[in-house]
Design a protein around this motif. Structure first.
Motif, mmCIF file in Angstrom:
data_model
loop_
_atom_site.group_PDB
_atom_site.id
_atom_site.type_symbol
_atom_site.label_atom_id
_atom_site.label_comp_id
_atom_site.label_asym_id
_atom_site.label_seq_id
_atom_site.Cartn_x
_atom_site.Cartn_y
_atom_site.Cartn_z
ATOM 1 N N ILE A 34 0.648 -1.212 -0.045
ATOM 2 C CA ILE A 34 0.099 -0.232 0.167
ATOM 3 C C ILE A 34 0.903 1.168 0.033
ATOM 4 C CG2 ILE A 34 -2.039 -0.982 1.090
ATOM 5 C CD1 ILE A 34 -1.124 0.423 3.573
ATOM 6 N N ALA A 35 2.060 0.919 -0.155
ATOM 7 C CA ALA A 35 2.942 2.338 0.017
ATOM 8 C C ALA A 35 3.847 2.651 -1.463
ATOM 9 C CB ALA A 35 3.999 2.277 1.251
ATOM 10 N N GLU A 147 -5.363 5.123 0.404
ATOM 11 C CA GLU A 147 -6.372 5.484 1.555
ATOM 12 C C GLU A 147 -6.272 4.705 2.853
ATOM 13 O OE1 GLU A 147 -10.173 4.818 -0.133
ATOM 14 O OE2 GLU A 147 -9.715 2.652 -0.676
ATOM 15 N N ARG A 148 -5.714 3.497 2.700
ATOM 16 C CA ARG A 148 -5.556 2.578 3.813
ATOM 17 C C ARG A 148 -4.299 2.866 4.545
ATOM 18 N NH1 ARG A 148 -6.686 -2.126 0.677
ATOM 19 N NH2 ARG A 148 -4.883 -2.828 1.394
ATOM 20 N N GLY A 165 -8.067 16.938 -2.342
ATOM 21 C CA GLY A 165 -9.320 16.691 -3.047
ATOM 22 C C GLY A 165 -9.245 15.693 -4.045
ATOM 23 N N VAL A 166 -8.051 15.562 -4.725
ATOM 24 C CA VAL A 166 -8.012 14.746 -5.889
ATOM 25 C C VAL A 166 -7.759 13.398 -5.656
ATOM 26 C CG1 VAL A 166 -6.499 14.523 -8.019
ATOM 27 C CG2 VAL A 166 -7.098 16.773 -7.284
ATOM 28 N N ARG A 167 -8.321 12.286 -6.191
ATOM 29 C CA ARG A 167 -8.144 10.941 -6.156
ATOM 30 C C ARG A 167 -7.752 10.380 -7.423
ATOM 31 N NH1 ARG A 167 -8.624 12.845 -2.156
ATOM 32 N NH2 ARG A 167 -9.742 12.368 -0.114
ATOM 33 N N VAL A 168 -6.528 9.618 -7.452
ATOM 34 C CA VAL A 168 -5.897 9.144 -8.379
ATOM 35 C C VAL A 168 -6.061 7.543 -8.574
ATOM 36 C CG1 VAL A 168 -4.239 10.807 -8.723
ATOM 37 C CG2 VAL A 168 -3.773 8.972 -7.082
ATOM 38 N N PRO A 169 -6.178 6.982 -9.810
ATOM 39 C CA PRO A 169 -6.611 5.583 -9.802
ATOM 40 C C PRO A 169 -5.258 4.801 -9.949
ATOM 41 C CG PRO A 169 -6.910 6.568 -11.895
ATOM 42 C CD PRO A 169 -6.735 7.665 -11.066
ATOM 43 N N SER A 175 -8.664 4.763 -5.534
ATOM 44 C CA SER A 175 -8.901 5.950 -4.995
ATOM 45 C C SER A 175 -7.747 6.449 -4.118
ATOM 46 C CB SER A 175 -10.107 6.234 -4.492
ATOM 47 O OG SER A 175 -10.232 5.249 -3.246
ATOM 48 N N ALA A 176 -6.575 6.694 -4.580
ATOM 49 C CA ALA A 176 -5.470 7.106 -3.819
ATOM 50 C C ALA A 176 -5.618 8.533 -3.550
ATOM 51 C CB ALA A 176 -3.988 6.947 -4.328
#
Length: 186
Positions: A34-35, A147-148, A165-169, A175-176
């Motif tokens: 996750i990193a 996100e986790r 506020g931006v989420r990236v795939p 939704s990072a």
């Protein structure tokens, strides 16, 4: 608490083996999935020339700089890399860069040195380098966080990064969060 025993400095071109070894160690960390967007298996399979070129690029110039935390025993215990994304270029997701900015990647501190101030000092060095660049000034420095990965998010907030506020795939997280540090103007 601060671990003042470390020297924080940019990598040198001839240190490619240490760059490789620290990167592989970071990818074996339990939070690596996750990193990072890389795996230990892929990193271990890369050629020496890949690591030599990567280190040479991170040792000089405006495009990228890698900072390391070197302990009194000579062991590298952490790293932060800042990429410069120029206005009008595209990023690794093939999205257009809308402002000249820094992008922090490869954040890692070895387990026994977390919470000692090493990460703060690595970020301080990276941000100071980004602010000091000649040429088009950087408007901000950004990073992506899973996100986790709550511990990393808390750390980034504590040192001044805010959720943009931006989420990236990303493959590991659809939704990072993008977090940003807006560079203060003199």
């Amino acid at each position: 608490m601060s671990d003042i025993q470390h020297v924080i400095r940019p990598v040198r071109e001839d240190e490619w083996e240490k760059v490789r070894d620290l990167r592989i160690a970071s990818l074996h960390d339990p939070v690596a999935p996750i990193a990072f967007l890389d795996t230990a298996e892929l990193a271990e399979a890369r050629s020496d020339s890949f690591w030599q070129e990567r280190t040479a690029g991170a040792a000089s110039g405006r495009a990228v700089r890698q900072f390391v935390a070197v302990g009194p025993d000579g062991v590298w215990n952490g790293s932060v890399t800042v990429l410069v994304e120029e206005l009008g270029t595209t990023d690794f997701l093939d999205r257009e860069i809308e402002t000249t900015q820094g992008h922090v990647v490869g954040v890692y501190v070895r387990e026994g040195h977390r919470g000692t101030g090493v990460a703060e000092e690595l970020f301080r060095a990276g941000l100071e380098w980004a602010w000091s660049l000649e040429g088009p000034a950087l408007e901000r420095v950004r990073l992506y966080v899973h996100e986790r990965n709550e511990r990393a998010q808390a750390f980034y907030h504590r040192i001044g990064f805010q959720d943009s506020g931006v989420r990236v795939p990303l493959e590991s997280d659809p939704s990072a969060k993008e977090m940003e540090f807006v560079i203060p103007r003199p």
